[in-house]
Design a protein around this motif. Structure first.
Motif, PDB file in Angstrom:
ATOM      1  N   LEU A 110       0.822  -1.206   0.000  1.00 24.03           N
ATOM      2  CA  LEU A 110       0.000   0.000   0.000  1.00 24.03           C
ATOM      3  C   LEU A 110       0.857   1.257   0.000  1.00 24.03           C
ATOM      4  CD1 LEU A 110      -2.697  -0.926   2.679  1.00 24.03           C
ATOM      5  CD2 LEU A 110      -3.165  -0.454   0.269  1.00 24.03           C
ATOM      6  N   PRO A 111       0.276   2.399  -0.410  1.00 23.58           N
ATOM      7  CA  PRO A 111       0.966   3.670  -0.228  1.00 23.58           C
ATOM      8  C   PRO A 111       1.197   3.947   1.256  1.00 23.58           C
ATOM      9  CG  PRO A 111      -0.865   3.909  -1.763  1.00 23.58           C
ATOM     10  CD  PRO A 111      -1.000   2.550  -1.138  1.00 23.58           C
ATOM     11  N   LEU A 112       2.372   4.468   1.569  1.00 23.70           N
ATOM     12  CA  LEU A 112       2.733   4.819   2.944  1.00 23.70           C
ATOM     13  C   LEU A 112       2.666   6.330   3.093  1.00 23.70           C
ATOM     14  CD1 LEU A 112       3.919   3.942   5.738  1.00 23.70           C
ATOM     15  CD2 LEU A 112       6.194   4.278   4.727  1.00 23.70           C
ATOM     16  N   TYR A 113       1.933   6.795   4.110  1.00 21.37           N
ATOM     17  CA  TYR A 113       1.751   8.228   4.323  1.00 21.37           C
ATOM     18  C   TYR A 113       2.510   8.686   5.567  1.00 21.37           C
ATOM     19  CZ  TYR A 113      -2.040   7.715   0.947  1.00 21.37           C
ATOM     20  OH  TYR A 113      -2.771   7.432  -0.181  1.00 21.37           O
ATOM     21  N   LYS A 114       3.040   9.904   5.474  1.00 23.56           N
ATOM     22  CA  LYS A 114       3.755  10.513   6.592  1.00 23.56           C
ATOM     23  C   LYS A 114       2.931  11.676   7.136  1.00 23.56           C
ATOM     24  CE  LYS A 114       8.179  12.750   7.757  1.00 23.56           C
ATOM     25  NZ  LYS A 114       9.480  13.236   7.193  1.00 23.56           N
ATOM     26  N   GLN A 236      15.838   1.139   6.227  1.00 22.62           N
ATOM     27  CA  GLN A 236      16.628  -0.086   6.412  1.00 22.62           C
ATOM     28  C   GLN A 236      15.792  -1.337   6.136  1.00 22.62           C
ATOM     29  OE1 GLN A 236      19.297  -0.049  10.063  1.00 22.62           O
ATOM     30  NE2 GLN A 236      17.909   1.636  10.561  1.00 22.62           N
ATOM     31  N   TYR A 237      14.452  -1.176   6.148  1.00 21.41           N
ATOM     32  CA  TYR A 237      13.570  -2.326   6.006  1.00 21.41           C
ATOM     33  C   TYR A 237      12.864  -2.345   4.651  1.00 21.41           C
ATOM     34  CZ  TYR A 237      14.306  -1.483  10.959  1.00 21.41           C
ATOM     35  OH  TYR A 237      14.873  -1.209  12.168  1.00 21.41           O
ATOM     36  N   CYS A 238      13.440  -1.650   3.663  1.00 26.34           N
ATOM     37  CA  CYS A 238      12.848  -1.634   2.325  1.00 26.34           C
ATOM     38  C   CYS A 238      12.811  -3.029   1.707  1.00 26.34           C
ATOM     39  CB  CYS A 238      13.625  -0.689   1.407  1.00 26.34           C
ATOM     40  SG  CYS A 238      13.329   1.072   1.747  1.00 26.34           S
ATOM     41  N   ASP A 239      13.772  -3.865   2.043  1.00 21.94           N
ATOM     42  CA  ASP A 239      13.856  -5.205   1.466  1.00 21.94           C
ATOM     43  C   ASP A 239      13.326  -6.284   2.408  1.00 21.94           C
ATOM     44  OD1 ASP A 239      15.021  -4.222  -0.880  1.00 21.94           O
ATOM     45  OD2 ASP A 239      17.015  -4.250   0.020  1.00 21.94           O
ATOM     46  N   GLY A 240      12.664  -5.890   3.471  1.00 24.69           N
ATOM     47  CA  GLY A 240      12.106  -6.859   4.412  1.00 24.69           C
ATOM     48  C   GLY A 240      12.825  -6.878   5.737  1.00 24.69           C
ATOM     49  N   SER A 241      12.589  -7.929   6.534  1.00 25.69           N
ATOM     50  CA  SER A 241      13.181  -8.086   7.871  1.00 25.69           C
ATOM     51  C   SER A 241      12.891  -6.872   8.742  1.00 25.69           C
ATOM     52  CB  SER A 241      14.690  -8.315   7.766  1.00 25.69           C
ATOM     53  OG  SER A 241      14.965  -9.474   7.021  1.00 25.69           O
ATOM     54  N   ASP A 258      10.495   4.831  -1.123  1.00 25.76           N
ATOM     55  CA  ASP A 258       9.632   4.530  -2.256  1.00 25.76           C
ATOM     56  C   ASP A 258       8.162   4.832  -1.968  1.00 25.76           C
ATOM     57  OD1 ASP A 258      11.877   3.624  -3.604  1.00 25.76           O
ATOM     58  OD2 ASP A 258      11.588   1.540  -2.950  1.00 25.76           O
ATOM     59  N   GLY A 259       7.865   5.221  -0.723  1.00 26.20           N
ATOM     60  CA  GLY A 259       6.493   5.559  -0.356  1.00 26.20           C
ATOM     61  C   GLY A 259       5.553   4.383  -0.282  1.00 26.20           C
ATOM     62  N   VAL A 260       6.057   3.187   0.101  1.00 30.97           N
ATOM     63  CA  VAL A 260       5.214   1.992   0.150  1.00 30.97           C
ATOM     64  C   VAL A 260       5.483   1.175   1.416  1.00 30.97           C
ATOM     65  CG1 VAL A 260       4.982   1.789  -2.354  1.00 30.97           C
ATOM     66  CG2 VAL A 260       6.884   0.650  -1.190  1.00 30.97           C
ATOM     67  N   VAL A 261       4.522   0.336   1.738  1.00 27.61           N
ATOM     68  CA  VAL A 261       4.661  -0.614   2.836  1.00 27.61           C
ATOM     69  C   VAL A 261       3.950  -1.901   2.437  1.00 27.61           C
ATOM     70  CG1 VAL A 261       2.600   0.308   3.997  1.00 27.61           C
ATOM     71  CG2 VAL A 261       4.270  -1.025   5.304  1.00 27.61           C
ATOM     72  N   THR A 262       4.558  -3.050   2.748  1.00 34.33           N
ATOM     73  CA  THR A 262       3.957  -4.353   2.454  1.00 34.33           C
ATOM     74  C   THR A 262       3.502  -4.994   3.758  1.00 34.33           C
ATOM     75  OG1 THR A 262       5.305  -4.668   0.472  1.00 34.33           O
ATOM     76  CG2 THR A 262       4.345  -6.632   1.461  1.00 34.33           C
ATOM     77  N   LEU A 263       2.258  -5.460   3.763  1.00 31.37           N
ATOM     78  CA  LEU A 263       1.630  -5.965   4.978  1.00 31.37           C
ATOM     79  C   LEU A 263       1.098  -7.379   4.771  1.00 31.37           C
ATOM     80  CD1 LEU A 263      -0.360  -2.698   5.428  1.00 31.37           C
ATOM     81  CD2 LEU A 263       1.399  -3.433   7.031  1.00 31.37           C
ATOM     82  N   ALA A 264       1.187  -8.190   5.808  1.00 36.27           N
ATOM     83  CA  ALA A 264       0.672  -9.557   5.775  1.00 36.27           C
ATOM     84  C   ALA A 264      -0.832  -9.560   5.976  1.00 36.27           C
ATOM     85  CB  ALA A 264       1.348 -10.390   6.855  1.00 36.27           C
ATOM     86  N   LEU A 265      -1.503 -10.427   5.264  1.00 35.01           N
ATOM     87  CA  LEU A 265      -2.955 -10.529   5.321  1.00 35.01           C
ATOM     88  C   LEU A 265      -3.384 -11.802   6.047  1.00 35.01           C
ATOM     89  CD1 LEU A 265      -3.729  -9.446   1.635  1.00 35.01           C
ATOM     90  CD2 LEU A 265      -3.585  -8.006   3.687  1.00 35.01           C
ATOM     91  N   THR A 266      -4.658 -11.845   6.409  1.00 35.92           N
ATOM     92  CA  THR A 266      -5.231 -12.983   7.127  1.00 35.92           C
ATOM     93  C   THR A 266      -6.314 -13.626   6.282  1.00 35.92           C
ATOM     94  OG1 THR A 266      -4.779 -11.895   9.245  1.00 35.92           O
ATOM     95  CG2 THR A 266      -6.380 -13.682   9.267  1.00 35.92           C
ATOM     96  N   LYS A 267      -6.402 -14.960   6.351  1.00 33.44           N
ATOM     97  CA  LYS A 267      -7.377 -15.719   5.574  1.00 33.44           C
ATOM     98  C   LYS A 267      -8.683 -15.898   6.343  1.00 33.44           C
ATOM     99  CE  LYS A 267      -4.382 -18.933   5.566  1.00 33.44           C
ATOM    100  NZ  LYS A 267      -3.659 -20.220   5.436  1.00 33.44           N
ATOM    101  N   GLY A 268      -9.786 -15.909   5.594  1.00 29.75           N
ATOM    102  CA  GLY A 268     -11.076 -16.157   6.206  1.00 29.75           C
ATOM    103  C   GLY A 268     -12.126 -16.423   5.163  1.00 29.75           C
TER     104      GLY A 268
END
Length: 426
Positions: A110-114, A236-241, A258-268
């Motif tokens: 998603l887009p990351l906002y400051k 420092q966390y652009c590539d994960g970890s 890069d103005g982005v963040v990757t987030l884990a999703l949940t199944k249902g």
């Protein structure tokens, strides 16, 4: 007023959780999980870390089979899904369009906002839902008219746009989050792993923190992912970890550069359709720890228990305590579901969501947690199975096969979880 039963049953667990967790954990198929597991975090499923956070249940557990199964033609014969023509029809559909979905990994970028809080600290946040229908379409957010009714007490924070150093910045009036705690859940004794004996949310909001913010005339769901931390640290966390002492436990990678963040999703599931959703906050330490979400006590000011009634800000989410579990080593029980299964280490609980966009008109990212427990009679007569939709659950309740924990009347637990819907598979 009668205190919600789930809160009564788990009061001890919650009190222990506030003290920091700990304790012994049960054996899970020959593997003893650490007392302080990392349940939700960056796997998306709230207890996959009980056994090994590096081995979450594969997304294929809920992925539907292609139409070519059982047919005399290859998969390439079939045309596009009906949902590509009309979103209400059967087929895959991304509801939260603002981000890029990795269906196999179960993540969303998603887009990351400051932004800032009025006291001056930096806030990093995302946008997922809004009560502004036209702006929802323009920004690719979920539209939820019901968010208007969350504006009571501390349910919604105030925010304004301000010009700061030549840039337009959203400034929140109040509300901060401490991301430094380590999320942990200590399962109960086998075979009933729920309730856990201790929980500790991985992030804790102050008394005024709510993910909901009123900007102009509309309410936005704007969960905070990091607080009072500079760009250089997060880059420092652009590539994960990602360091979850600094960011939300659902963050896989975060990159202000890069103005982005990757987030884990949940199944249902929702009305029989497998779905992916994002868990970001909960109104109580117990679901916050189980979901790998931020504990936001301010959400308790929002009314629960009347999800389809006038002026209700919530929809119902149905969770099962004692569904079937994986009992054959190396095999996934296709009926498995529930808190016991999840805390045992089988994977996520596979909760059932009520109305989502394209299926219902009363969607809200604020879910009123309704917890069901199969009766001993239902278990003895093999009625117990995986449930996938709201009215299936309510039918079992009416027949007397599902109750609230301990045999109490079924209904609202009094707890809210903030879980924006992201994707449906069918």
């Amino acid at each position: 007023m009668r205190k919600p039963f789930l809160l009564t049953v788990l009061a001890t667990s919650i009190l222990v959780a506030c003290g920091g967790g700990g304790g012994d954990s049960p054996s899970t198929g020959g593997t003893s999980p650490s007392p302080d597991v990392s349940p939700g975090a960056a796997t998306g499923d709230f207890t996959s870390g009980v056994v090994a956070i590096a081995n979450p249940t594969p997304i294929t557990e809920i992925q539907p089979s292609p139409a070519s199964i059982g047919a005399d033609v290859p998969a390439t014969y079939f045309g596009t899904a009906p949902s590509t023509v009309q979103k209400e029809l059967i087929g895959p559909y991304q509801l939260l369009k603002a981000g890029t979905l990795d269906e196999e990994a179960g993540t969303l970028t998603l887009p990351l906002y400051k932004g800032r809080v009025a006291s001056g600290q930096t806030v990093w946040y995302i946008l997922t839902d809004t009560s502004d229908e036209k702006n929802a379409a323009a920004l690719g957010l979920n539209f939820s008219a019901k968010l208007e009714y969350a504006d009571v007490g501390r349910g919604v924070r105030r925010a304004t746009q301000q010009l700061i150093d030549g840039e337009t910045v959203v400034v929140f009036a109040n509300g901060t989050v401490d991301f430094s705690p380590a999320v942990s859940v200590t399962p109960g004794a086998a075979p009933r792993y729920f309730p856990p004996t201790a929980v500790q949310p991985g992030s804790v909001g102050d008394a005024d923190y709510s993910p909901l913010a009123k900007i102009g005339n509309y309410i936005y769901n704007a969960p905070m992912l990091a607080f009072n931390v500079d760009e250089a640290t997060l880059n420092q966390y652009c590539d994960g970890s990602a360091d979850h002492r600094v960011v939300h436990d659902k963050v896989v990678s975060i990159c202000p550069r890069d103005g982005v963040v990757t987030l884990a999703l949940t199944k249902g599931f929702s009305f029989g359709r497998p779905v992916l959703y994002l868990s970001t906050e909960a109104s109580d330490p117990l679901p916050a720890s189980l979901e790998g979400a931020t504990y936001a006590a301010a959400l308790t000011d929002i009314k629960v228990g009347s999800d389809d009634g006038a002026f209700s800000a919530v929809e119902r989410l149905f969770a099962i305590v004692n569904g079937p579990t994986n009992d054959v080593p190396g095999e996934i029980n296709p009926q498995r579901q529930g808190f016991d299964s999840a805390l045992k280490g089988d994977g996520g609980p596979l909760n059932v969501l009520g109305g989502i966009p394209t299926v219902a008109t009363d969607y809200s990212p604020l879910w009123d947690l309704n917890v069901g427990e199969w009766t001993q009679h239902a278990i003895d007569f093999d009625y117990r199975s995986r449930v996938r939709e709201e009215f299936e659950v309510l039918g079992y309740v009416r027949a007397g096969h599902l109750t609230a924990p301990g045999g109490a009347p079924f209904g609202s637990s009094g707890l809210i979880v903030n879980c924006p819907i992201v994707f449906r598979f069918l």
